[in-house]
Design an enzyme around this catalytic site. Structure first.
Site, PDB file in Angstrom:
ATOM      1  N   SER A 117       0.823  -1.205   0.000  1.00 52.85           N
ATOM      2  CA  SER A 117       0.000   0.000   0.000  1.00 52.85           C
ATOM      3  C   SER A 117       0.859   1.258   0.000  1.00 52.85           C
ATOM      4  CB  SER A 117      -0.929   0.002   1.218  1.00 52.85           C
ATOM      5  OG  SER A 117      -1.706  -1.171   1.231  1.00 52.85           O
TER       6      SER A 117
HETATM    7  N1  SAM Z   1      -0.159  -5.199   4.231  1.00 52.64           N
HETATM    8  C1  SAM Z   1       0.485  -5.480   2.984  1.00 52.64           C
HETATM    9  C2  SAM Z   1       1.843  -4.848   2.841  1.00 52.64           C
HETATM   10  O1  SAM Z   1       2.269  -4.113   3.737  1.00 52.64           O
HETATM   11  O2  SAM Z   1       2.480  -5.135   1.832  1.00 52.64           O
HETATM   12  C3  SAM Z   1      -0.341  -5.075   1.786  1.00 52.64           C
HETATM   13  C4  SAM Z   1      -1.461  -5.964   1.595  1.00 52.64           C
HETATM   14  S1  SAM Z   1      -2.213  -6.012   0.011  1.00 52.64           S
HETATM   15  C5  SAM Z   1      -2.911  -4.431  -0.165  1.00 52.64           C
HETATM   16  C6  SAM Z   1      -3.579  -7.058   0.470  1.00 52.64           C
HETATM   17  C7  SAM Z   1      -3.183  -8.481   0.748  1.00 52.64           C
HETATM   18  O3  SAM Z   1      -4.303  -9.181   1.265  1.00 52.64           O
HETATM   19  C8  SAM Z   1      -2.732  -9.249  -0.486  1.00 52.64           C
HETATM   20  O4  SAM Z   1      -1.450  -9.758  -0.291  1.00 52.64           O
HETATM   21  C9  SAM Z   1      -3.777 -10.365  -0.610  1.00 52.64           C
HETATM   22  O5  SAM Z   1      -3.252 -11.566  -1.132  1.00 52.64           O
HETATM   23  C10 SAM Z   1      -4.219 -10.509   0.823  1.00 52.64           C
HETATM   24  N2  SAM Z   1      -5.520 -11.156   1.007  1.00 52.64           N
HETATM   25  C11 SAM Z   1      -6.673 -10.995   0.303  1.00 52.64           C
HETATM   26  N3  SAM Z   1      -7.643 -11.757   0.829  1.00 52.64           N
HETATM   27  C12 SAM Z   1      -7.093 -12.427   1.890  1.00 52.64           C
HETATM   28  C13 SAM Z   1      -7.588 -13.359   2.834  1.00 52.64           C
HETATM   29  N4  SAM Z   1      -8.852 -13.806   2.839  1.00 52.64           N
HETATM   30  N5  SAM Z   1      -6.743 -13.820   3.769  1.00 52.64           N
HETATM   31  C14 SAM Z   1      -5.449 -13.404   3.821  1.00 52.64           C
HETATM   32  N6  SAM Z   1      -4.938 -12.537   2.954  1.00 52.64           N
HETATM   33  C15 SAM Z   1      -5.745 -12.039   2.001  1.00 52.64           C
END
Ligand code: SAM
Length: 204
Positions: free
Chosen positions: A52
């Site tokens: 993000s």
């Molecule tokens: N916090 C992260 C960082 O600092 O890089 C950014 C996260 S990214 C915007 C959102 C993440 O949520 C992705 O890696 C995606 O694969 C994960 N995601 C989506 N649905 C999910 C779920 N049900 N359980 C775990 N992770 C999930």
């Protein structure tokens, strides 16, 4: 990044600002994007996911009102950058990522950087982590129409959840406070996150 993006937009918590000065964001982005690591935008990290925008990570962190004693559940480890920030500011971080191909390098990097207060899981974060519940704070770093029911159940009373609430491509960053078992939400700003995918997510 701190002086040009976070402070002018109103991030004030000194512990949060200090942590953004300390944690090296460039270590969390793919090698080919390293010179853009401190830019004012999200960056791709593979598997169609993103790290993000720095301001959004800072705002979500500030909204969690951390004092150093909290146990936090993070849904969406992604690159591991937000996990590192949280690990600096709270007691314990439990982070869940559904993509093993993202989770593994993030685990390796965070271990290499010396973080001992982060626990990792690969799986559907919409189910939470019942074995480790309850949590004082929950951060959802992917878009969802509402807070998944298992997550609200796994939050302590008086706890906070920060999440982008809305639909695909358009959400509002919302902070929920749990009071006598009920979640009350306060809207902050518009945002766009990748979808939360899982049993209780935006997409199954
Ligand atoms: N916090 C992260 C960082 O600092 O890089 C950014 C996260 S990214 C915007 C959102 C993440 O949520 C992705 O890696 C995606 O694969 C994960 N995601 C989506 N649905 C999910 C779920 N049900 N359980 C775990 N992770 C999930």
């Amino acid at each position: 990044m701190v002086e040009e993006q976070l402070i002018p937009r109103g991030i004030q918590d000194k512990r949060v600002l200090q942590t953004f000065l300390k944690v090296e964001r460039h270590r969390f982005v793919p090698a080919e994007a390293r010179e853009k690591a401190y830019g004012d935008y999200p960056l791709p990290i593979g598997e169609k996911q993103t790290i993000s925008q720095p301001y959004m990570v800072a705002l979500m962190t500030e909204c969690l009102q951390l004092r150093g004693t909290e146990r936090i559940l993070e849904i969406g480890t992604g690159s591991g950058y937000q996990s590192a920030i949280l690990a600096e500011l709270a007691k314990e971080v439990y982070t869940i990522e559904r993509h093993a191909l993202l989770a593994e390098p993030a685990h390796r990097l965070l271990r290499e950087m010396g973080y001992k207060n982060i626990s990792f899981k690969v799986g559907d974060g919409t189910l939470g982590w019942p074995e480790q519940a309850p949590f004082d704070r929950i951060i959802i770093t992917a878009a969802t129409a509402e807070v998944p029911d298992p997550l609200s159940k796994q939050l302590t009373d008086d706890g906070l959840i920060v999440a982008p609430i809305g639909e695909l491509f358009s959400q509002t960053l919302t902070v929920f406070h749990k009071d006598h078992g009920q979640l009350r939400g306060e809207s902050f700003t518009s945002c766009v996150f990748v979808p939360l995918i899982g049993k209780f997510g935006l997409q199954h």
